[in-house]
Design a protein around this motif. Structure first.
Motif, PDB file in Angstrom:
ATOM      1  N   LYS A  48      -3.513 -11.085   6.563  1.00 50.78           N
ATOM      2  CA  LYS A  48      -4.230  -9.811   6.708  1.00 50.78           C
ATOM      3  C   LYS A  48      -3.355  -8.651   6.243  1.00 50.78           C
ATOM      4  CE  LYS A  48      -7.553 -10.600  10.410  1.00 50.78           C
ATOM      5  NZ  LYS A  48      -7.768 -10.502  11.854  1.00 50.78           N
ATOM      6  N   SER A  49      -2.092  -8.700   6.687  1.00 55.93           N
ATOM      7  CA  SER A  49      -1.195  -7.600   6.310  1.00 55.93           C
ATOM      8  C   SER A  49      -0.959  -7.615   4.801  1.00 55.93           C
ATOM      9  CB  SER A  49       0.098  -7.674   7.112  1.00 55.93           C
ATOM     10  OG  SER A  49       1.068  -8.341   6.422  1.00 55.93           O
ATOM     11  N   ASN A  50      -0.852  -8.828   4.203  1.00 54.38           N
ATOM     12  CA  ASN A  50      -0.699  -8.924   2.747  1.00 54.38           C
ATOM     13  C   ASN A  50      -1.921  -8.344   2.047  1.00 54.38           C
ATOM     14  OD1 ASN A  50       1.738 -10.125   2.886  1.00 54.38           O
ATOM     15  ND2 ASN A  50       1.037 -12.184   2.440  1.00 54.38           N
ATOM     16  N   TYR A  51      -3.071  -8.712   2.590  1.00 47.82           N
ATOM     17  CA  TYR A  51      -4.319  -8.252   1.980  1.00 47.82           C
ATOM     18  C   TYR A  51      -4.416  -6.723   2.072  1.00 47.82           C
ATOM     19  CZ  TYR A  51      -9.315  -7.560   1.306  1.00 47.82           C
ATOM     20  OH  TYR A  51     -10.519  -7.113   0.857  1.00 47.82           O
ATOM     21  N   ASN A  52      -4.091  -6.196   3.269  1.00 46.81           N
ATOM     22  CA  ASN A  52      -4.140  -4.741   3.449  1.00 46.81           C
ATOM     23  C   ASN A  52      -3.164  -4.042   2.508  1.00 46.81           C
ATOM     24  OD1 ASN A  52      -6.071  -4.938   5.394  1.00 46.81           O
ATOM     25  ND2 ASN A  52      -4.647  -4.959   7.108  1.00 46.81           N
ATOM     26  N   LEU A  53      -1.980  -4.659   2.382  1.00 49.00           N
ATOM     27  CA  LEU A  53      -0.966  -4.086   1.489  1.00 49.00           C
ATOM     28  C   LEU A  53      -1.475  -4.068   0.052  1.00 49.00           C
ATOM     29  CD1 LEU A  53       2.027  -3.111   1.577  1.00 49.00           C
ATOM     30  CD2 LEU A  53       2.650  -5.403   0.877  1.00 49.00           C
ATOM     31  N   GLU A  54      -2.046  -5.200  -0.336  1.00 46.27           N
ATOM     32  CA  GLU A  54      -2.555  -5.287  -1.707  1.00 46.27           C
ATOM     33  C   GLU A  54      -3.696  -4.310  -1.912  1.00 46.27           C
ATOM     34  OE1 GLU A  54      -1.244  -6.774  -4.119  1.00 46.27           O
ATOM     35  OE2 GLU A  54       0.272  -7.858  -2.969  1.00 46.27           O
ATOM     36  N   GLN A  55      -4.532  -4.188  -0.873  1.00 44.70           N
ATOM     37  CA  GLN A  55      -5.672  -3.276  -0.981  1.00 44.70           C
ATOM     38  C   GLN A  55      -5.186  -1.826  -1.097  1.00 44.70           C
ATOM     39  OE1 GLN A  55      -8.475  -3.563   2.235  1.00 44.70           O
ATOM     40  NE2 GLN A  55     -10.170  -3.653   0.808  1.00 44.70           N
ATOM     41  N   THR A  56      -4.178  -1.499  -0.262  1.00 42.74           N
ATOM     42  CA  THR A  56      -3.604  -0.149  -0.323  1.00 42.74           C
ATOM     43  C   THR A  56      -3.003   0.108  -1.700  1.00 42.74           C
ATOM     44  OG1 THR A  56      -3.055  -0.413   2.002  1.00 42.74           O
ATOM     45  CG2 THR A  56      -2.068   1.441   0.885  1.00 42.74           C
TER      46      THR A  56
END
Lengths: 201, 519
Positions: A48-56
């Motif tokens: 989730k944190s990776n995804y959020n980071l990538e999304q950001t």
């Protein structure tokens, strides 16, 4: 309630051992299941944190791209106009002569000072680029006040944008104007700021 | 491990033992063993084939004692301890004994009345108990016949205050007296004959004896009506009832047809062995006081503990399994969610790689924006003195006598502006902020021609000022120097002499604030 004796416990021993083993197996199974769930939860959180980071990062990249698309043409325009980059003094001199000839002006004395970093914070500069300033003084004779406007407008439309700070017009002859000879009736002194934006050295 | 076991109910009397087998409260079979060595051997062999069964034992004997005792009204462990002590005190040498609550006395002390019950001679029982012990039978409870009878009365909901229960059994006639539904006393009378005519007489004699005994013991008053309940399984019952009613007894017959049917028994079998109904009561799971010492039922107790442990552990295991499966399902959900996120992240990464970066490596977009903003601000900050010239020119159109000698235009971010020896504070617009710049003009002019008429000169200047003040591009106009200064605080010198020179100029100076440029 009957009191349990040693031989009673001996009778129960086998059952207790079997049940104890089963409970142990179940306990191990539960621990394994719990650990498995925990590991999955940690992995999910990480994902989730990776995804959020990538999304950001993606949003930032999109914003970056939008900014590039929006400001790049303007940036190029202001480079062409001379507001960004080095001063183009030679081009300015050429343009000054052209304006003088175009409007048939009297001779013009100019004085362009050394360029220095603008400390006045007139225009905020937050990034790596800074505002540089050269103080320019123009002195010229005028037949009438319109000559000064022609000069300033001509320079503003064809050279780098400048800020006219101060202009003083003085009447030269106290008596009646001498119309027979082509002489200036007025003298003008103007102070201008030549401001350019460039990367801090 | 079978959770439901078959049930063996043993009916033990001095001459024989009858063993009945029950499965789910239904009668299966029965065996009768005589109280002799061959009987013990046969019983042992039969019992060996039913090792998993739970065994209940009912004792029916003449040698039994009912002792009434009063104890202070106390509760809990103290009560148990006191009852046990009393029981031991009265029946020290009896192995099979128990005590049960009868009622609470209505005297001032309100003591508790207990019946202490014991088998005064249990020697005939020992052989059978030895067989049970040697075969490791799961003996659950040892009870006595009157206690089973009391339970059956309770089940049949007979509510008479003074009830005499007459039951014909294999070994004789059992008469049980119940006071307000609680067993007070019981006795077994062996019947020598089973002939109907003789039976009727025996019944009457024994009932009368019992009644007289109860009266003599003052258990009931002489005027008390004694209700008699008979369990009727043969033709003699009707004749007995008829005889009893003739003697003014209140009499009722309980044929127990429903019980016989539900127990899977036949009428003929019950006629032969009436105690099978009592055994059914035990096989149905009714609870009774156990008269045997705890040692005799220890194996059953251990088995019960084991069974409860197994059930408890199985429940624990099932719950653990559910919990484990639930956890694994959760883990699967998380794994699926993680996989979906992984795919979405991969798509994001792929898209990100396709994102264009026109000036990649030169500067960031924010820097680019910053530079553009600065350049735009430079452009927006530029201004020309044209406005001042237009304003002054428009005002001069109506005042041709005013001649401009000097004009200075200042474009500044500061309000306080110096000009020659004067200082002027420009008025910024109300909505302006620090970024707003001001345009201020200083105009040095004079009245031409001037003939010394200061009044006219001042009037001209005032009109000029008024015209300027009304211009839409002007914020403020201030007269810095007047043609003549008539204020009291200033020095005014001159002469009215005809020889005095006529003043040749009427100079004045103005400061004009133009409207701000909005950046």
């Amino acid at each position: 309630m009957m009191n349990m004796r040693r031989e009673d416990w001996r009778l129960l021993q086998k059952t207790l051992l079997k049940l104890g083993s089963l409970v142990l197996v179940m306990f191990v199974f539960l621990i394994f299941a719990y650990q498995y769930v925990r590991n999955q939860a940690i992995a999910l959180e990480q994902m989730k944190s990776n995804y959020n980071l990538e999304q950001t990062q993606r949003q930032l990249a999109q914003q970056e791209q939008a900014n590039y698309l929006r400001y790049l043409p303007q940036y190029q325009h202001w480079i062409t106009a001379g507001s960004i980059g080095e001063e183009r003094r030679q081009q300015w001199l050429v343009q000054l002569r052209k304006v003088r000839e175009q409007h048939h002006l009297f001779e013009i004395n100019y004085d362009i000072g050394q360029q220095h970093l603008d400390q006045s914070h007139l225009i905020a500069s937050n990034g790596l680029h800074r505002l540089y300033r050269s103080v320019m003084t123009l002195k010229l004779g005028l037949l009438h006040a319109g000559d000064l406007l022609n000069l300033l407008t001509g320079l503003a439309s064809n050279t780098s944008p400048m800020i006219v700070r101060d202009c003083e017009i003085l009447r030269l002859n106290e008596k009646e104007p001498r119309m027979k000879m082509l002489q200036p009736n007025l003298s003008a002194t103007c102070e201008l700021d030549w401001l350019t934006v460039k990367a801090a050295s | 491990m079978r959770l439901r076991r078959p049930i063996i109910v043993l009916y033990v009397t001095r001459p024989f033992l009858m063993a009945s087998l029950w499965d789910r409260k239904i009668y299966q079979s029965h065996q009768v063993y005589q109280n002799e060595e061959t009987g013990y051997t046969s019983f042992r062999q039969w019992l060996a084939g039913h090792q998993k069964a739970i065994v209940y034992l009912v004792v029916d004997t003449v040698e039994e004692e009912f002792q009434l005792t009063l104890l202070p009204h106390i509760t809990g462990a103290a009560r148990r301890e006191m009852v046990l002590r009393k029981l031991t005190e009265f029946h020290r040498n009896c192995d099979y004994k128990t005590a049960y609550f009868l009622n609470r006395q209505t005297t001032l002390r309100q003591d508790d009345a207990y019946i202490l019950y014991a088998l005064s001679n249990s020697g005939f029982l020992q052989h059978w108990m030895d067989v049970l012990q040697s075969e490791n039978a799961l003996l659950a409870r040892v009870t006595s016949m009157p206690m089973v009878s009391r339970r059956m009365v309770k089940q049949s909901k007979q509510v008479a205050s003074h009830l005499l229960l007459c039951e014909r059994l294999s070994v004789g006639l059992r008469l049980s007296y119940l006071q307000h539904g609680r067993l007070r006393i019981s006795r077994l009378v062996p019947l020598p004959s089973k002939e109907s005519a003789l039976l009727t007489d025996d019944y009457l004699v024994e009932i009368e004896k019992m009644r007289l005994y109860l009266l003599s013991q003052k258990v009931m008053a002489s005027e008390t009506t004694l209700a008699i309940s008979l369990s009727a399984f043969d033709r003699a019952s009707d004749a007995i009832v008829k005889m009893l009613e003739q003697r003014a007894f209140q009499c009722s017959i309980h044929k127990r047809q429903d019980q016989i049917r539900s127990a899977g028994l036949s009428q003929s079998l019950v006629q032969k062995y009436p105690e099978l109904l009592h055994m059914h009561c035990l096989a149905s799971g009714c609870s009774f006081e156990s008269i045997a010492p705890a040692e005799k039922t220890r194996r059953f107790y251990i088995q019960q503990v084991t069974q409860r442990l197994v059930v408890g552990m199985l429940m624990l295991i099932v719950m653990s399994l559910f919990a484990g499966v639930y956890l694994l399902l959760q883990a699967k959900e998380m794994a699926d969610a993680r996989e979906a996120l992984q795919q979405q992240t991969a798509v994001l990464l792929q898209n990100q790689n396709l994102t264009l970066k026109p000036t990649d490596g030169v500067m960031t977009s924010s820097e680019l924006k910053n530079v553009v903003m600065m350049a735009e601000k430079i452009s927006q900050s530029s201004a020309m003195p044209a406005t001042l010239m237009q304003v002054v020119s428009a005002a001069l159109e109506d005042e041709p006598s005013i001649s401009i000698n000097r004009m200075r235009w200042v474009h500044s971010e500061y309000s306080l502006i110096k000009d020659e020896d004067d200082e002027y504070t420009a008025k910024k617009a109300a909505h302006s902020n620090m970024d707003n710049w001001v345009q201020v003009g200083f105009v040095n002019a004079e009245i031409k021609p001037f003939t010394g008429d200061y009044r006219t000169a001042v009037a001209i200047v005032n009109r000029f000022l008024e015209k300027l003040a009304h211009d839409v591009d002007v914020t403020d106009v201030v007269l810095l120097h007047k043609p003549v200064n008539g204020e009291s605080m200033q020095v005014l010198r001159g002469s009215t002499s005809e020889q005095a020179p006529i003043p040749t100029e009427a100079a004045f100076k103005l400061a004009i604030t133009l409207k701000s440029i909005e950046n």
